[in-house]
Enzyme design. Structure first.
Site, PDB file in Angstrom:
ATOM      1  N   LYS A   1     -29.532  11.678  47.155  1.00  0.00           N
ATOM      2  CA  LYS A   1     -29.287  10.330  47.522  1.00  0.00           C
ATOM      3  C   LYS A   1     -27.814   9.917  47.039  1.00  0.00           C
ATOM      4  O   LYS A   1     -27.232   9.721  47.689  1.00  0.00           O
ATOM      5  CB  LYS A   1     -30.115   9.398  47.741  1.00  0.00           C
ATOM      6  CG  LYS A   1     -31.504   9.731  48.751  1.00  0.00           C
ATOM      7  CD  LYS A   1     -31.037  11.334  49.056  1.00  0.00           C
ATOM      8  CE  LYS A   1     -33.062  11.354  50.010  1.00  0.00           C
ATOM      9  NZ  LYS A   1     -33.720  12.784  50.225  1.00  0.00           N
TER      10      LYS A   1
ATOM     11  N   GLY B   1     -31.877  27.384  57.478  1.00  0.00           N
ATOM     12  CA  GLY B   1     -33.069  26.210  57.704  1.00  0.00           C
ATOM     13  C   GLY B   1     -32.115  24.463  57.370  1.00  0.00           C
ATOM     14  O   GLY B   1     -31.448  23.961  57.024  1.00  0.00           O
TER      15      GLY B   1
ATOM     16  N   HIS C   1     -31.258 -12.525  63.474  1.00  0.00           N
ATOM     17  CA  HIS C   1     -30.232 -11.942  64.484  1.00  0.00           C
ATOM     18  C   HIS C   1     -29.092 -12.175  63.821  1.00  0.00           C
ATOM     19  O   HIS C   1     -28.282 -13.099  62.877  1.00  0.00           O
ATOM     20  CB  HIS C   1     -29.839 -12.919  66.016  1.00  0.00           C
ATOM     21  CG  HIS C   1     -28.757 -12.458  66.176  1.00  0.00           C
ATOM     22  ND1 HIS C   1     -28.899 -10.573  67.234  1.00  0.00           N
ATOM     23  CD2 HIS C   1     -27.645 -12.673  66.822  1.00  0.00           C
ATOM     24  CE1 HIS C   1     -27.125 -11.311  67.988  1.00  0.00           C
ATOM     25  NE2 HIS C   1     -26.917 -12.012  67.507  1.00  0.00           N
TER      26      HIS C   1
END
Length: 473
Positions: free
Chosen positions: A51, A187, A452
């Site tokens: 990551k 893969g 929001h």
């Protein structure tokens, strides 16, 4: 030398150290036996270093595209040695923190190779742990309870044995000192997709070869199709339903060449490296299981839903028991094992309630059943799918690809599955996980007030859309 403990954990990865810390919180005297470093695959060879690389790749891609935000960043360059150094620094910081936790909870850590032994003068039942610390120094640990948490390693393919230079597995790829010009990734599961994403963002020419008919074959088909479309849009070559002919693999000065087969037609692929990402196998060899009644099936330790093996005082958690093989699943299993071992009634591990995340660009996240799985279980389903392209925060971010899909039961209104692909979806899949845990209906989640502008608004809209009640989509 012999030591007595309430619990001994064989393996110091996230499943093992979580079990150890929880047992210590319950007042138990706990030891961990680890032959490498605390933190296991997740910290040193998996979640964290990969990551860190993905974050650098994301920043690099954003900088190259900054002009559309009105930000001039000409001649953006990549110093991969600094990328690698940052990755190592992130790992080291977390490793130091983990060592501190061991001291805080008074957990004894033994460095060495642990092995279970059978009934002996130390104990009338199996489960005593012998620790080989090298130079003929052997310790004996006598526990009341044992947790096996020995993890896993990358699976190999016959004919594609890795050499750490031309043919690599994911562990070896994390040690790359420079980027290759091209890569064939064998893969298209979670690991393969993440490597395809980050290498592509770093400017590597990437080809993904997947034997199954689609990428991420265990995820919802709509998510798989969208991910393939977006990777191709970025220049990644994706070959699904394709078999690697391992007998054709040839290493040479420029890298590696191999043949693949699709519907009886063959093609030749060449790249500087081949990266083998075909799953992981449990570390169950050489840990003394043959001295116990612990059962191994299909290469994994068999456990019940309380994490007990066939010998009820011996537990097993994490990758060595198979299943999802996810760090957060291992941590939950560790909690379950420790609490059950000391008489508590923990929440049982339910695999379909474990979130599944892929940290590619864009990310994917899911929980529960796919639409196909729900139908195969006889459910009459209702489905919604709402897209990020209509969401204010996604437009502001300039990341409008992807969607959120909700699968619910028409009759009972049960939430059966949530499947996401889009910007930062791994950050809010937990809301869907909590909803499933509390048996919330889509309508109830839709009634939750989402701030929001946020990306999580789309989850609320997707829940309302199941019943045709979405306001803004």
């Amino acid at each position: 030398m012999t030591h007595t403990f309430d619990m001994v954990v064989l393996g110091g990865g996230i499943g093992g150290y979580t079990a150890a810390i929880r047992a210590a919180q319950l007042g138990k005297n706990v030891a961990i036996v680890e032959q490498d470093k605390l933190g296991g695959t997740c910290l040193h060879r998996g979640c964290i270093p990969s990551k860190a690389l993905l974050r650098s790749a994301e920043v690099f891609a954003l900088m190259k595209d900054s002009d559309r935000f009105g930000v001039g960043a000409e001649a953006v360059t990549l110093d991969f040695s600094k990328v690698a150094s940052r990755k190592d620094a992130v790992v080291e910081q977390l490793y130091s923190g983990l060592q501190f936790l061991m001291k805080k909870h008074k957990i004894t850590v033994f460095q060495g190779k642990g092995r279970l032994i059978g009934p002996s003068i130390f104990s009338p039942r199996s489960g005593t742990v012998s620790v080989d610390q090298g130079e003929d120094e052997i310790l004996t640990l006598v526990p009341e309870k044992v947790v096996i948490a020995t993890g896993s390693r990358p699976r190999s393919l016959p004919g594609l044995e890795t050499d750490g230079m031309t043919i690599l597995n994911s562990d070896e790829a994390l040690r790359l000192e420079k980027l290759p010009a091209s890569a064939v990734i064998i893969g298209g599961g979670v690991i393969g997709v993440e490597w395809a994403s980050l290498l592509s963002d770093f400017g590597v020419q990437v080809t993904v070869v997947e034997f199954a008919p689609r990428l991420l074959p265990s995820e919802d088909e709509d998510v798989s199709r969208e991910l393939e479309r977006l990777l191709k849009k970025r220049g990644v070559s994706v070959r699904t339903g394709t078999k690697v002919l391992t007998e054709s693999v040839r290493k040479h000065e420029g890298g590696v060449t191999l043949n693949v087969e699709y519907r009886e037609e063959q093609a030749e692929l060449s790249a500087e490296i081949a990266l083998v990402c075909v799953g992981r196998q449990a570390n169950v060899e050489g840990i003394g299981l043959e001295n116990t009644d612990v059962k191994v099936e299909g290469g994994f330790v068999r456990v019940n839903d309380s994490m007990q093996t066939a010998e009820l005082h011996i537990y097993a958690v994490g990758d060595c028991i198979g299943g999802l093989q996810l760090a957060h699943a291992a941590a939950h299993e560790g909690l379950t094992a420790a609490e059950h071992a000391w008489g508590l009634q923990p929440h049982k591990v339910e695999p379909h309630r474990v979130p599944r995340c892929v940290y590619s660009r864009p990310e994917t996240a899911s929980i529960g059943w796919t639409e196909r799985e729900a139908k195969e279980r006889g459910r009459d389903v209702k489905v919604s799918k709402v897209h990020f392209r209509a969401l204010g925060k996604a437009i502001v971010l300039g990341e409008t690809d992807g969607f959120i899909k909700v699968v619910a039961d028409k009759e009972t209104n049960d939430l059966l599955g949530v499947h996401m692909i889009g910007p930062h979806v791994t950050d809010y899949i937990s809301e869907a996980a909590l909803a499933q845990l509390l048996d919330a209906t889509p309508w109830e989640i839709g009634q939750t007030i989402h701030p929001h502008p946020t990306l999580s608004e789309l989850l609320g809209e997707a829940m309302l859309a199941v019943d045709g009640r979405s306001i803004n989509m």
